[in-house]
Design a protein around this motif. Structure first.
Motif, PDB file in Angstrom:
ATOM      1  N   ALA A 138       0.868  -1.195   0.000  1.00 18.17           N
ATOM      2  CA  ALA A 138       0.000   0.000   0.000  1.00 18.17           C
ATOM      3  C   ALA A 138       0.896   1.233   0.000  1.00 18.17           C
ATOM      4  CB  ALA A 138      -0.900   0.022   1.231  1.00 18.17           C
ATOM      5  N   GLY A 139       0.401   2.308  -0.595  1.00 14.07           N
ATOM      6  CA  GLY A 139       1.149   3.557  -0.555  1.00 14.07           C
ATOM      7  C   GLY A 139       1.299   4.041   0.885  1.00 14.07           C
ATOM      8  N   TRP A 140       0.255   3.851   1.652  1.00 17.59           N
ATOM      9  CA  TRP A 140       0.267   4.255   3.061  1.00 17.59           C
ATOM     10  C   TRP A 140       1.458   3.599   3.771  1.00 17.59           C
ATOM     11  CZ3 TRP A 140       0.175   2.960   8.147  1.00 17.59           C
ATOM     12  CH2 TRP A 140      -0.375   3.874   9.049  1.00 17.59           C
ATOM     13  N   LEU A 141       1.640   2.302   3.519  1.00 17.86           N
ATOM     14  CA  LEU A 141       2.751   1.578   4.151  1.00 17.86           C
ATOM     15  C   LEU A 141       4.102   2.058   3.630  1.00 17.86           C
ATOM     16  CD1 LEU A 141       1.441  -2.079   4.176  1.00 17.86           C
ATOM     17  CD2 LEU A 141       2.079  -0.718   6.160  1.00 17.86           C
ATOM     18  N   VAL A 236      11.253  12.400   1.105  1.00 18.32           N
ATOM     19  CA  VAL A 236      10.254  13.159   0.338  1.00 18.32           C
ATOM     20  C   VAL A 236       9.197  12.198  -0.217  1.00 18.32           C
ATOM     21  CG1 VAL A 236       9.854  14.716  -1.606  1.00 18.32           C
ATOM     22  CG2 VAL A 236      11.979  14.904  -0.298  1.00 18.32           C
ATOM     23  N   ASP A 237       7.935  12.510   0.077  1.00 12.22           N
ATOM     24  CA  ASP A 237       6.798  11.727  -0.418  1.00 12.22           C
ATOM     25  C   ASP A 237       6.332  12.354  -1.742  1.00 12.22           C
ATOM     26  OD1 ASP A 237       4.364  10.529  -0.946  1.00 12.22           O
ATOM     27  OD2 ASP A 237       3.432  11.049   0.976  1.00 12.22           O
ATOM     28  N   VAL A 238       6.406  11.566  -2.807  1.00 11.77           N
ATOM     29  CA  VAL A 238       6.053  12.102  -4.137  1.00 11.77           C
ATOM     30  C   VAL A 238       4.675  11.625  -4.611  1.00 11.77           C
ATOM     31  CG1 VAL A 238       8.471  12.357  -4.820  1.00 11.77           C
ATOM     32  CG2 VAL A 238       7.275  10.221  -5.362  1.00 11.77           C
ATOM     33  N   ALA A 239       3.809  11.267  -3.661  1.00  7.98           N
ATOM     34  CA  ALA A 239       2.497  10.698  -4.025  1.00  7.98           C
ATOM     35  C   ALA A 239       1.817  11.469  -5.166  1.00  7.98           C
ATOM     36  CB  ALA A 239       1.591  10.658  -2.801  1.00  7.98           C
ATOM     37  N   HIS A 240       1.701  12.794  -4.988  1.00  6.54           N
ATOM     38  CA  HIS A 240       0.974  13.580  -6.001  1.00  6.54           C
ATOM     39  C   HIS A 240       1.905  14.247  -6.999  1.00  6.54           C
ATOM     40  CE1 HIS A 240      -2.961  13.162  -4.068  1.00  6.54           C
ATOM     41  NE2 HIS A 240      -2.277  13.173  -2.939  1.00  6.54           N
ATOM     42  N   GLY A 241       3.206  14.050  -6.837  1.00  8.34           N
ATOM     43  CA  GLY A 241       4.161  14.715  -7.732  1.00  8.34           C
ATOM     44  C   GLY A 241       4.643  13.820  -8.855  1.00  8.34           C
ATOM     45  N   GLY A 260       6.524   6.818  -2.246  1.00  3.19           N
ATOM     46  CA  GLY A 260       5.371   7.191  -3.069  1.00  3.19           C
ATOM     47  C   GLY A 260       4.384   6.060  -3.183  1.00  3.19           C
ATOM     48  N   THR A 261       3.326   6.352  -3.919  1.00  8.58           N
ATOM     49  CA  THR A 261       2.246   5.387  -4.068  1.00  8.58           C
ATOM     50  C   THR A 261       2.024   5.070  -5.544  1.00  8.58           C
ATOM     51  OG1 THR A 261      -0.118   5.054  -3.755  1.00  8.58           O
ATOM     52  CG2 THR A 261       0.576   7.309  -4.028  1.00  8.58           C
ATOM     53  N   PHE A 262       1.443   3.920  -5.802  1.00  6.30           N
ATOM     54  CA  PHE A 262       1.048   3.569  -7.165  1.00  6.30           C
ATOM     55  C   PHE A 262      -0.405   3.956  -7.438  1.00  6.30           C
ATOM     56  CE2 PHE A 262       4.199  -0.060  -6.443  1.00  6.30           C
ATOM     57  CZ  PHE A 262       5.243   0.659  -7.011  1.00  6.30           C
ATOM     58  N   SER A 263      -1.084   4.486  -6.419  1.00  2.34           N
ATOM     59  CA  SER A 263      -2.533   4.663  -6.554  1.00  2.34           C
ATOM     60  C   SER A 263      -2.933   5.956  -7.238  1.00  2.34           C
ATOM     61  CB  SER A 263      -3.194   4.579  -5.174  1.00  2.34           C
ATOM     62  OG  SER A 263      -2.844   5.709  -4.395  1.00  2.34           O
ATOM     63  N   LYS A 264      -1.966   6.675  -7.784  1.00  2.00           N
ATOM     64  CA  LYS A 264      -2.332   7.911  -8.489  1.00  2.00           C
ATOM     65  C   LYS A 264      -1.842   7.768  -9.940  1.00  2.00           C
ATOM     66  CE  LYS A 264      -2.214   9.866  -3.918  1.00  2.00           C
ATOM     67  NZ  LYS A 264      -3.445   9.184  -3.528  1.00  2.00           N
ATOM     68  N   THR A 265      -0.786   8.465 -10.330  1.00  2.00           N
ATOM     69  CA  THR A 265      -0.368   8.423 -11.741  1.00  2.00           C
ATOM     70  C   THR A 265      -0.067   7.008 -12.226  1.00  2.00           C
ATOM     71  OG1 THR A 265       0.487  10.639 -11.570  1.00  2.00           O
ATOM     72  CG2 THR A 265       1.344   9.319 -13.355  1.00  2.00           C
TER      73      THR A 265
HETATM   74  C1  LIG Z   1       0.664  12.359   0.232  1.00  2.00           C
HETATM   75  C2  LIG Z   1       0.178  10.946   0.308  1.00  2.00           C
HETATM   76  N1  LIG Z   1       1.001  10.012   0.803  1.00  2.00           N
HETATM   77  C3  LIG Z   1       0.609   8.727   0.896  1.00  2.00           C
HETATM   78  C4  LIG Z   1      -0.636   8.310   0.480  1.00  2.00           C
HETATM   79  C5  LIG Z   1      -1.047   6.878   0.656  1.00  2.00           C
HETATM   80  O1  LIG Z   1      -1.211   6.229  -0.551  1.00  2.00           O
HETATM   81  P1  LIG Z   1      -2.303   5.075  -0.776  1.00  2.00           P
HETATM   82  O2  LIG Z   1      -3.658   5.742  -0.688  1.00  2.00           O
HETATM   83  O3  LIG Z   1      -2.012   4.599  -2.141  1.00  2.00           O
HETATM   84  O4  LIG Z   1      -2.144   4.056   0.279  1.00  2.00           O
HETATM   85  C6  LIG Z   1      -1.507   9.247  -0.058  1.00  2.00           C
HETATM   86  C7  LIG Z   1      -2.854   8.824  -0.518  1.00  2.00           C
HETATM   87  O5  LIG Z   1      -3.839   9.407  -0.407  1.00  2.00           O
HETATM   88  C8  LIG Z   1      -1.107  10.606  -0.141  1.00  2.00           C
HETATM   89  O6  LIG Z   1      -1.915  11.549  -0.612  1.00  2.00           O
END
Ligand SMILES: Cc1ncc(COP(=O)(O)O)c(C=O)c1O
Length: 431
Positions: A138-141, A236-241, A260-265
């Protein structure tokens, strides 16, 4: 009625009902009552069901919590480049399932890794110019585990005060001392470093790249300078970048760990950490063993999307054009939205109260647009509003609709009785 929902939500968040600590069942019942009231007002924009969607154009049909179905422009998806239906992504998922089945079950430490996991790690590390990468289910993890796994009680973590829940939770779970700096404020961070860095064995500075609340792009270079001056690792968290801002790779090269996460781009599920080989080894041992491997089709989708992103940079340029146009045009229409930033816009609705935000959400929905309502505690008190996401494939007509509908709703709710275009008068005045 809708303002009452904001209050109920804030209380439930703190474990209160009627201002007093309450048992969990009571808190759940109180929140359920306020949700029902919001459904009755037709203003519950959370947890919609997406019945159909076109990833590129963002045309969609959605069903609300209250059962209304509507054709909308989906300005709430985080498929920023529209890759979830890209033929290469769809084929990669189909092939992965038919060749390898659905998953490898349980932890990679016990049950092994698939070839696709290894390939994805190698290509992610290469993309960010780092030695190694580690996938998470998970991106959260992926955001929480490095902080929990690397930092120990002898360390200190300096973290953006409004960093994503995953980063904040990881910092807390580590047992390290946690010091919060104002979002994007390097001067504030510097003053905190001068006071709190000494005495800790090691220190981490943690920031998002594109701030997940309002899309602002952080000045990573100034954080790097402070990390060097005070002997810290920079995370650095690149989730939205990732795949949304063309300066990303140049800017985050300076980070010691990129998460970062795979759940966006990258249109999948799961997340990643890239860093030096020793840090990835350390993290593999502490923070990774006790969770299952990323499901094989998810890894395959992320890998295919990463390749499209890498090979077709015009997609990011198209997104940036749409983002710049939307920000400028919304500001010109009187909306409170940051001038520059990534593809995630926070538009403060009227006075920024939670009830106003919900009324604005309804007005936007009436106008044929789906966005996210953002209330406390997702936004600071008085900054409630609409989260609008842009897509690379939105055409000029879609952009016109988005700007017209959002501006009309966000500005009109500030003036009781004044109807936003799109026929939402009753909602703005009555709720
Ligand atoms: C900045 C940021 N970091 C981490 C996450 C976690 O990613 P995921 O939802 O894929 O678990 C998110 C998701 O909303 C996010 O916006």
């Amino acid at each position: 009625m809708l303002a009452g929902f904001g209050a109920a939500q804030a209380q439930a968040h703190m474990g209160l009902v009627g201002g007093r600590p309450a048992r969990i069942a009571e808190r759940a019942a109180a929140l359920t009552a306020s949700l029902s009231a919001m459904d009755a007002a037709g203003a519950n924009g959370a947890f919609v069901t997406i019945l159909t969607t076109d990833a590129a154009s963002r045309e969609a049909v959605v069903r609300t919590h209250a059962g209304e179905e509507r054709a909308v422009l989906n300005a709430g998806s985080m498929d920023y480049l529209g890759l979830s239906q890209h033929p290469a992504v769809v084929a990669a998922v189909t092939d992965a399932v038919s060749e390898h089945g659905s998953c490898l079950t349980n932890s990679r430490a016990l049950c092994g890794s698939g070839g696709v996991h290894r390939e994805l790690e190698a290509e992610l590390a290469g993309y960010f110019g780092k030695e190694a990468a580690l996938l998470m289910p998970a991106g959260w993890l992926a955001c929480a585990a490095p902080l929990k796994g690397l930092a120990k009680p002898c360390d200190v973590i300096f973290i953006d005060a409004h960093a994503h829940d995953s980063l904040a939770a990881g910092a807390k779970l580590s047992g390290a001392r946690v010091v919060r700096f104002r979002t994007g404020d390097a001067a504030h961070l510097e003053s905190l470093l001068k006071t709190h860095r000494a005495g800790a064995a090691d220190a981490l500075i943690v920031t998002e790249y594109v701030f997940s609340v309002d899309g602002r792009v952080m000045d990573v270079a100034s954080f790097r300078r402070l990390a060097d001056e005070h002997g810290c690792l920079l995370v650095v968290d690149v989730a939205h970048g990732l795949g949304t801002v063309s300066t990303l790779l140049d800017d985050v090269r300076a980070a010691d760990l990129v998460v970062g996460t795979f759940s966006k781009t990258l249109v999948s599920q799961g997340g990643f950490v890239v860093a030096s080989r020793p840090l990835i080894n350390y993290l593999s041992a502490y923070g990774f063993v006790f969770t299952a491997s990323l499901a094989t089709p998810s890894a395959a989708a992320a890998l295919a999307a990463l390749r499209v992103l890498r090979d077709e940079p015009w997609r990011v340029a198209a997104l940036e054009r749409n983002v710049a146009a939307a920000r400028a045009r919304l500001r010109a229409r009187g909306c409170r939205v940051a001038e520059r930033g990534g593809p995630l816009l926070h538009v403060v609705a009227g006075d920024g109260g939670d009830g106003t935000a919900m009324a604005a959400w309804r007005a936007v929905f009436e106008g044929g647009l789906y966005v996210h309502p953002v209330l406390f505690p997702m936004a600071a008190r008085g900054s409630g509003g609409l989260r609008v996401t842009l897509g690379a494939g939105m055409d000029a007509a879609a952009l016109d609709t988005l700007v017209d509908v959002v501006a009309a709703a966000a500005v009109a709710v500030a003036t009781p009785g004044q109807a936003p275009e799109g026929g939402a008068a009753t909602l703005t005045a009555a709720h």
